[in-house]
Motif scaffolding. Sequence first.
Motif, PDB file in Angstrom:
ATOM      1  N   GLN A   1      82.034  -0.758  63.796  1.00 44.51           N
ATOM      2  CA  GLN A   1      82.237  -0.211  65.160  1.00 44.51           C
ATOM      3  C   GLN A   1      82.151   1.372  65.396  1.00 44.51           C
ATOM      4  OE1 GLN A   1      86.142  -1.191  66.686  1.00 44.51           O
ATOM      5  NE2 GLN A   1      86.062  -0.072  68.554  1.00 44.51           N
ATOM      6  N   ALA A   2      82.396   2.081  64.443  1.00 43.55           N
ATOM      7  CA  ALA A   2      82.293   3.736  64.561  1.00 43.55           C
ATOM      8  C   ALA A   2      80.974   4.012  64.542  1.00 43.55           C
ATOM      9  CB  ALA A   2      82.922   4.230  63.233  1.00 43.55           C
ATOM     10  N   ALA A   3      80.053   3.125  63.651  1.00 40.74           N
ATOM     11  CA  ALA A   3      78.692   3.510  63.771  1.00 40.74           C
ATOM     12  C   ALA A   3      77.896   3.367  65.035  1.00 40.74           C
ATOM     13  CB  ALA A   3      77.941   2.675  62.658  1.00 40.74           C
ATOM     14  N   GLY A   4      78.375   2.035  65.751  1.00 36.93           N
ATOM     15  CA  GLY A   4      78.063   1.671  67.144  1.00 36.93           C
ATOM     16  C   GLY A   4      78.457   2.773  68.170  1.00 36.93           C
ATOM     17  N   GLU A   5      79.522   3.482  67.848  1.00 34.23           N
ATOM     18  CA  GLU A   5      79.859   4.473  68.968  1.00 34.23           C
ATOM     19  C   GLU A   5      79.337   5.882  68.479  1.00 34.23           C
ATOM     20  OE1 GLU A   5      83.912   1.892  69.684  1.00 34.23           O
ATOM     21  OE2 GLU A   5      84.122   4.109  68.832  1.00 34.23           O
ATOM     22  N   ASN A   6      78.440   6.069  67.392  1.00 30.91           N
ATOM     23  CA  ASN A   6      77.857   7.441  67.221  1.00 30.91           C
ATOM     24  C   ASN A   6      78.987   8.190  66.470  1.00 30.91           C
ATOM     25  OD1 ASN A   6      75.455   6.728  68.238  1.00 30.91           O
ATOM     26  ND2 ASN A   6      76.267   6.992  70.420  1.00 30.91           N
ATOM     27  N   ARG A   7      79.997   7.587  65.910  1.00 31.14           N
ATOM     28  CA  ARG A   7      81.053   8.290  64.999  1.00 31.14           C
ATOM     29  C   ARG A   7      80.845   8.699  63.563  1.00 31.14           C
ATOM     30  NH1 ARG A   7      84.936   8.937  68.899  1.00 31.14           N
ATOM     31  NH2 ARG A   7      85.135   7.285  70.618  1.00 31.14           N
ATOM     32  N   LEU A   8      79.643   7.760  63.135  1.00 30.58           N
ATOM     33  CA  LEU A   8      79.627   7.806  61.574  1.00 30.58           C
ATOM     34  C   LEU A   8      78.160   8.055  61.410  1.00 30.58           C
ATOM     35  CD1 LEU A   8      81.105   7.154  58.983  1.00 30.58           C
ATOM     36  CD2 LEU A   8      79.960   4.729  59.176  1.00 30.58           C
ATOM     37  N   ARG A   9      77.986   9.181  60.549  1.00 25.39           N
ATOM     38  CA  ARG A   9      76.537   9.724  60.379  1.00 25.39           C
ATOM     39  C   ARG A   9      76.288   9.881  58.820  1.00 25.39           C
ATOM     40  NH1 ARG A   9      75.299   8.357  64.527  1.00 25.39           N
ATOM     41  NH2 ARG A   9      74.799   9.452  66.254  1.00 25.39           N
ATOM     42  N   LEU A  10      75.245   9.294  58.430  1.00 26.64           N
ATOM     43  CA  LEU A  10      74.769   9.470  57.111  1.00 26.64           C
ATOM     44  C   LEU A  10      73.330  10.265  56.791  1.00 26.64           C
ATOM     45  CD1 LEU A  10      75.249   8.697  54.093  1.00 26.64           C
ATOM     46  CD2 LEU A  10      74.126   6.534  54.463  1.00 26.64           C
ATOM     47  N   TRP A  11      73.186  11.142  56.201  1.00 20.13           N
ATOM     48  CA  TRP A  11      71.788  11.872  55.881  1.00 20.13           C
ATOM     49  C   TRP A  11      71.624  11.551  54.020  1.00 20.13           C
ATOM     50  CZ3 TRP A  11      71.039  16.410  52.660  1.00 20.13           C
ATOM     51  CH2 TRP A  11      69.737  16.658  52.944  1.00 20.13           C
ATOM     52  N   SER A  12      70.453  11.458  53.681  1.00 20.88           N
ATOM     53  CA  SER A  12      70.211  11.464  52.170  1.00 20.88           C
ATOM     54  C   SER A  12      68.827  12.580  51.918  1.00 20.88           C
ATOM     55  CB  SER A  12      69.744  10.177  51.586  1.00 20.88           C
ATOM     56  OG  SER A  12      69.245  10.317  50.500  1.00 20.88           O
ATOM     57  N   ALA A  13      69.363  13.450  50.907  1.00 22.10           N
ATOM     58  CA  ALA A  13      68.308  14.210  50.454  1.00 22.10           C
ATOM     59  C   ALA A  13      67.018  13.621  49.723  1.00 22.10           C
ATOM     60  CB  ALA A  13      69.028  15.462  49.478  1.00 22.10           C
ATOM     61  N   ASP A  14      67.323  12.256  49.438  1.00 20.01           N
ATOM     62  CA  ASP A  14      66.167  11.615  48.736  1.00 20.01           C
ATOM     63  C   ASP A  14      65.244  11.166  49.804  1.00 20.01           C
ATOM     64  OD1 ASP A  14      64.849   8.767  48.190  1.00 20.01           O
ATOM     65  OD2 ASP A  14      65.432   9.911  46.129  1.00 20.01           O
ATOM     66  N   ALA A  15      64.083  11.424  50.055  1.00 18.20           N
ATOM     67  CA  ALA A  15      63.211  11.225  51.292  1.00 18.20           C
ATOM     68  C   ALA A  15      63.028   9.989  51.422  1.00 18.20           C
ATOM     69  CB  ALA A  15      61.882  12.033  51.126  1.00 18.20           C
ATOM     70  N   ALA A  16      62.890   9.163  50.284  1.00 22.17           N
ATOM     71  CA  ALA A  16      62.740   7.606  50.540  1.00 22.17           C
ATOM     72  C   ALA A  16      64.077   6.762  51.189  1.00 22.17           C
ATOM     73  CB  ALA A  16      62.317   6.956  49.145  1.00 22.17           C
TER      74      ALA A  16
END
Length: 605
Positions: free
Chosen positions: A404-419
């Motif tokens: 639910q949080a992801a669907g509401e743009n409340r959860l974010r994730l970024w990886s330093a690994d390009a793949a």
Amino acid sequence: MSDLPESRRSAAHRGTRSRTVLWVVLALVLLLVFAVAWVGVRGVLAKKHLEAAVGDVDTLRTHLADGDGAAARTTAERLEDDAASARALTGDPIWGAAQYAPFFGPNLRAVREVSVVVDDVARGAVSPVAGVVGDFSPDSFSPKDGKVDLAPIEQAQPAVAKATATLTSAEKVASSIDTSGTLSPVTKAVDQLRNALSSVTQQAGVANRIVQLAPAMLGHDGDRKYLLLFQNNAELRAGGGIPGAVALLNVQDGRIHLENQAAGGSFGPYEKPVLPLDEETQGLYGAITGRYMQDVTLTPRFDTSAELARAMWKQKFGDQVDGVLALDPVTLAYMLKATGPVQLPTGDTLTSDNAVKLLLSDVYAKYPDPSVQDVFFASAASAVFDKVSSGGFNAKQFIAGLTQAAGENRLRLWSADAAEERQITGTAVAGDLPTETAQTREFGVYLNDATGAKMDYYLEKNLAVGSAVCRADGRSTSVVDVTLKSTAPADAATSLPEYVTGGGNFGVEPGKVRTNVLVYAPKGAIYLSATQDGKPVGVQPALDGDNAVVQAQVLLAPGQATTLRVAFLGDAANARAAVQAKSTPGVRQTEVEPAQFTCSDPTAG
């Protein structure tokens, strides 16, 4: 030679030929009746099997959600049998020939294609997933003794990947079924199949990315370090809110440990941006985006925010993190539904019901000292994290809350690994700019606080989007309505703490709230015009990469509301695609309504 006269012989031949023709015609009629009856009977049987398969899907969904492996496998076997029977019943030569008959042919052909798609999905998607559900369920993500067992997740990777590939292929086949000459019930069935496949394929794609990424990102192939940004929606940033508290997570083969914490305000100001800013970010959001941790989320591009936060953490503590995660108090509230209440060192009890109000409003009256507030925020995040890492929560509710949080743009994730980052891109947690596909055109509405305080707890946002083809060249005209309202009490200037109102320190009269509003269009769109409450308004048009952007500033007194309307011109390629919008997550979730407008004056109120 016969002694019959020539005339009688001719008549006899004609009679024989007539009888032969009659028998041939009769045989053809009987064959046609048989074929119709054959197709009809098999059609009825195929329909029953397809309807049974639909019922099996609903039952299977329940078993999968409950993690009941035995029941899921039994239901999957029954579904596969029903789907195979429907395919067999519509695959014989008579049915194949009847597909080319006038009127009925297109309907039979469509039913056949539906049967094939359902059978392919049953064999290539449902059965593989049902086969691993006993070992792989929501509980697979629940830590035991502080550690997530990564083996079941790894074992599920091939099955989930196969299911995703099958569903993707099935969606393409279903979209190509010709319903231009089919009867209403057949058309409706095909549309239902398409809608179901579209939804399930999207969900499967996300699940596949999670399953493929989770083991490595949870430290199976080596220790990982992640930066956690705890965003405060009471002071909005385009990406969610100011990172009020920051923490370092250490992940070792499924075991997650909170290693270090710091207040967002303790980073910077740096003399210059910690990383070079591109021209668009610099022009729209200023150099402060890269000089203060609390401003890295001024841009809606989470990859940019994450890289800046990562660089700031390295400058302060020397750790090079492998990724960045962001969440807000509303997400914490969703997580608390799964964990139950947690006790804070201050003596406060944090629950799913009071988390948002306590963390975004009450804390400022209860603890006026900002340094104490920072400790309070850090302790809240730490307490919830400790409860989660210990495994003391309902895994099904926990995953539902994060979804639910992801669907509401409340959860974010970024990886330093390009793949890994390529796998994350395009998902709900990526924080990408608005995109456009053949089916949808997406707009973005982002808010940045310009009050310099915590008044956004009282800011209410409503959105509406609409589109129409108004030009002879087929290009679309789209409008985005942004309605903001201050729900602050009438006496906010005196009844609210100075830390909340800002005390006028940044040029905003206490009690009022000032907001920078940014409206993003999909790539290739052109800004047309803008109004505020129906009257022309000055805005800052710009580009962020290939996305057209319009920025305006709004100032609201308690109880006051205003509506910005922005119009864009799109291209002709996807002119009739459905329009939608995503936005900065606030304290309350925003619903998107359809916007009405006239082609003669799109920005009229």
